[in-house]
Design an enzyme around this catalytic site. Structure first.
Site, short mmCIF file in Angstrom:
data_model
loop_
_atom_site.label_atom_id
_atom_site.label_comp_id
_atom_site.label_asym_id
_atom_site.label_seq_id
_atom_site.Cartn_x
_atom_site.Cartn_y
_atom_site.Cartn_z
N GLU A 1 0.73 -1.31 -0.02
CA GLU A 1 -0.03 0.17 0.07
C GLU A 1 0.84 1.31 0.03
O GLU A 1 0.59 2.26 -0.48
CB GLU A 1 -0.71 0.01 1.09
CG GLU A 1 -2.15 1.01 1.20
CD GLU A 1 -2.80 1.23 2.35
OE1 GLU A 1 -3.07 0.35 3.06
OE2 GLU A 1 -3.42 2.24 2.36
N ASP A 2 1.79 1.19 0.71
CA ASP A 2 2.44 2.51 1.01
C ASP A 2 4.10 2.70 0.17
O ASP A 2 4.66 3.77 0.12
CB ASP A 2 2.95 2.87 2.60
CG ASP A 2 1.91 2.89 3.29
OD1 ASP A 2 0.71 3.20 2.85
OD2 ASP A 2 2.06 2.66 4.54
N ASP B 1 -22.49 -5.60 38.09
CA ASP B 1 -21.18 -6.27 37.94
C ASP B 1 -20.14 -5.21 37.37
O ASP B 1 -19.24 -5.06 36.94
CB ASP B 1 -21.29 -7.22 36.66
CG ASP B 1 -22.20 -6.42 35.38
OD1 ASP B 1 -22.35 -5.30 35.73
OD2 ASP B 1 -22.17 -7.29 34.18
#
Ligand code: MN
Length: 717
Positions: free
Chosen positions: A76-77, A260
């Site tokens: 991608e980069d 709780d």
């Protein structure tokens, strides 16, 4: 910042045979490719893939996943292609990197349509190789941890996407540790004010709570030792902010009322010890009714197992106790990642299969769904599994989403049970099919052979499986019915002009007409006529010269034949309550046995009116479209709802008299409303279930016999 050496050590610790040379090559390659790039934080970019790989190593995943973590942003980069990664690192790693890259390109905040398509891709990627989604989750987790470096606009988009998509997916895969952290971080960025104020309030109670946890842990520990129940460890925690936040919002309660808020977790060696420990806890403190949950006997669909109970401490402070074995604990925290490492040869992949089952089913059923809105809706239901557990009369358990109905339950048993379901007994009592089932209900489905699913069911069923099964059935039926109907309409029209159908449909003119309308087969054209998309007359004008389409006076022979054989033309049969292409008009709501007439309605088939309907009487409908209809005897006998309006004297007890009269003749009342007018008279409006016109007459007659009832009318809608 983590160093590569630490990573290798971590991998080696859980997997001594791991190929550390492969990891080193991936690391060096990643360092080279990302050289010079920096993150928003100002750190070298390499920190990110290294941290992602580290998270994957913590999940104890295999070297393929960890190497893919190191390489996940390269395609991608940088300028480097996926082919290059395949050459250098092999098909498996390249496949995972490619999957992660594709997921990265998806924008979930875009228009609904694209979002649905993207979801589909993501799910396909997951089914293809689960490591794709595990790397993506690790990537997202590290990005969320460092989100504060990003500009606000980006922060919100990423946090929203995390809450809507990645946290639920982690949850569905049983990875509660990852899911919890993603949810907490998303909460912090999406609702900073609420987050901060809640954090401060919880912080204010932390010291006291921690003291209490310590005290309770000691007590339990002593009690369990005394009872000789071996325990591996006990730890206590304060509930996560996001789940407190949700609880406060949903139940509109105060922080003190959260049962709780604080939870103790007891980890034992065996299942037997879990139940023994539960007994000891309940002897020591009073349990809160309705809060004991046995997820050991009935695991959640994502594989989670544990015993839960809430008890009240001596000082009146409620807290939750979770009890589970060490193995259950590991699965509760890591989910599918806990199973992953066994896959390579040692243990079978059965557990993984279970995780995938829901996904595969979802995809299977989604393949037909064209409407993106609907796809998203289905997916949402599947991703947010707030389920209820329902029992068959034999004690078998089915997990269904919340708000599921007996129809959903019936389809979860078998498609045919669903199709033929006519009623349901819940805990021994007959209930309407639209009833919402509750946890622990024992449900028995009543079926009738030959019964068909109703379109009306689509208004209340919950699971996408059920919806799709019903739709599929209805579409098939609709096609069949409109085909039948269309053919009849065409034949009827042809007969009016004494035209021979065989010769009409055999000739070249018919073939040319099919082509003109874009239909491949005669059946498709007939179906279109049945739907009201095309008029039978329009088709005839294409087939014969205009002058033949004059209403011919009946020929001598034809009229003799008709007198002998009765009307040649078959009437369209109305099947009853829920017919598909022949539906009862809303204006007059005709019921079985009543005299009726039908009109072809564009795109809907035939609407059936009562012959006395004012719209019919006043000729509001085109007589050209009128067709003969009659009730189909022996078809569906489900009751119709009919509204009655009673004009009554305003006296005490009249409502009771009226309702008991109705009940006395075995008629169900759906709804009653009474009001008094000014002049000593009143009005009672009621909706009753009526099987046919005789039944209705009987009901009206007996109502008129009630003392004080002035008049009874059948209300038009
Ligand atoms: Mn990344």
């Amino acid at each position: 910042m983590i160093r590569f050496e630490d990573l290798v050590e971590k991998v080696r610790a859980s997997n001594p045979d791991a190929d550390s040379e492969l990891l080193r090559r991936a690391y060096v390659f990643s360092a080279f490719e990302h050289k010079g790039q920096v993150r928003h934080s100002g750190e070298p970019y390499l920190v990110h893939p290294l941290e992602v790989a580290n998270l994957l190593a913590e999940m104890k995943l295999d070297v393929v996943a960890i190497a893919a973590g190191l390489l996940h942003d390269i395609v991608e980069d940088t300028q480097t292609s996926i082919e290059r990664i395949r050459e250098l690192f092999g098909a498996d790693i390249a496949h995972v990197v490619e999957g992660v890259t594709k997921l990265g390109a998806i924008q979930f905040s875009s228009s609904e349509e694209r979002q649905a398509e993207n979801f589909r891709k993501m799910l396909l990627a997951m089914v293809d190789d689960i490591r794709v989604i595990l790397v993506k989750l690790a990537d997202r987790l590290h990005n969320m941890r460092t989100l504060h470096h990003l500009p606000e606009e980006r922060r919100l988009v990423i946090a929203q996407e995390t809450r809507d998509i990645y946290a639920p997916i982690a949850n569905r895969l049983g990875m509660s540790k990852v899911k919890n952290e993603l949810e907490e971080l998303a909460f912090k960025y999406l609702e900073p004010k609420a987050y901060e104020s809640l954090r401060q309030r919880v912080e204010g109670r932390r010291r006291a709570t921690e003291g209490l946890i310590e005290e309770l842990t000691k007590t339990i520990s002593a009690k369990l030792t005394e009872a000789q129940v071996p325990v591996m460890h006990i730890d206590g925690r304060i509930k996560r902010l996001f789940s407190i936040h949700q609880k406060l919002k949903k139940q509109k309660i105060d922080l003190d009322q959260v049962y709780d808020f604080m939870a103790l977790r007891i980890v034992t060696q065996s299942v037997k010890d879990c139940y023994a420990a539960l007994g000891i806890i309940h002897q020591t403190w009073s349990p809160v009714p309705g809060r004991i949950k046995d997820f050991i006997a009935m695991p959640r669909p994502n594989g989670y197992q544990s015993l839960h109970t809430s008890v009240i401490s001596e000082r009146g402070f409620p807290f939750e106790v979770q009890i589970r074995t060490a193995e259950m604990h590991r699965i509760a925290e890591e989910g599918i990642a806990a199973h992953w490492k066994y896959k390579e040869g040692r243990v079978g992949a059965d557990r993984d299969e279970q995780y995938f089952l829901w996904l595969r089913q979802l995809l299977e059923f989604q393949q037909e769904v064209r409407d993106p809105q609907e796809f998203l809706q289905n997916l949402k239901i599947e991703l947010y599994p707030e389920e209820v557990y329902i029992f068959t009369p034999k004690g078998e358990v089915k997990a269904l989403p919340r708000d599921a109905t007996p129809v959903d339950f019936a389809y979860s048993i078998h498609t045919d049970v669903g199709h033929q379901c006519v009623g349901a007994r819940v805990n021994g009592k007959m209930v309407p099919l639209r009833t919402r089932l509750r946890n622990g209900d024992i449900v028995e489905i009543v079926t009738a052979p030959g019964h068909q699913p109703s379109r009306d069911w689509l208004n209340f069923v919950v699971t996408s499986r059920t919806r799709n099964k019903i739709k599929h059935y209805i579409q098939g039926e609709e096609k069949q019915r409109s085909l039948e109907l269309g053919r009849k309409l065409f034949e009827k029209e042809a007969r009016r002009f004494n035209l021979n159908i065989r010769s009409l449909t055999d000739g070249p003119a018919f073939a040319a007409t099919l082509t003109e309308y874009g239909y491949g087969k005669a059946d498709e054209l007939f179906a279109a006529i049945g739907y009201g998309k095309v008029a039978a007359r329009t088709i005839l004008t294409k087939l014969v010269p205009q002058e033949q389409l004059k209403e011919a006076p009946e020929s001598g022979i034809a009229s003799v034949v008709r007198r002998v054989l009765g009307p040649a033309e078959e009437k369209i049969k109305v099947r009853g309550f829920d017919d598909l292409m022949v539906f009862r008009a809303r204006c007059c709501n005709p019921i079985r046995g009543e005299k009726i007439v039908g009109y072809i309605t564009r795109g809907k088939g035939v609407s059936v009116h009562s012959a006395s309907c004012s719209n019919v009487v006043n000729l509001l409908y085109d007589p050209e479209r009128r067709i003969e209809v009659e009730w189909d005897k022996g078809a569906d006998t489900s009751p119709y709802t009919v509204r009655l309006s009673l004009h009554v004297e305003d006296r005490k007890g009249i409502l009771a008299d009226v309702t008991s009269k109705i009940a006395g003749i075995n008629t169900n009342i759906r709804n009653v409303e009474a009001r008094s007018d000014d002049d000593q008279t009143g009005r009672i409006d009621m909706t009753v279930e009526i099987s046919d016109v005789k039944h209705l007459q009987k009901v009206i007659k007996s109502l008129r016999s009630v003392d004080g009832v002035v008049d009874v009318e059948r209300a038009s809608r």
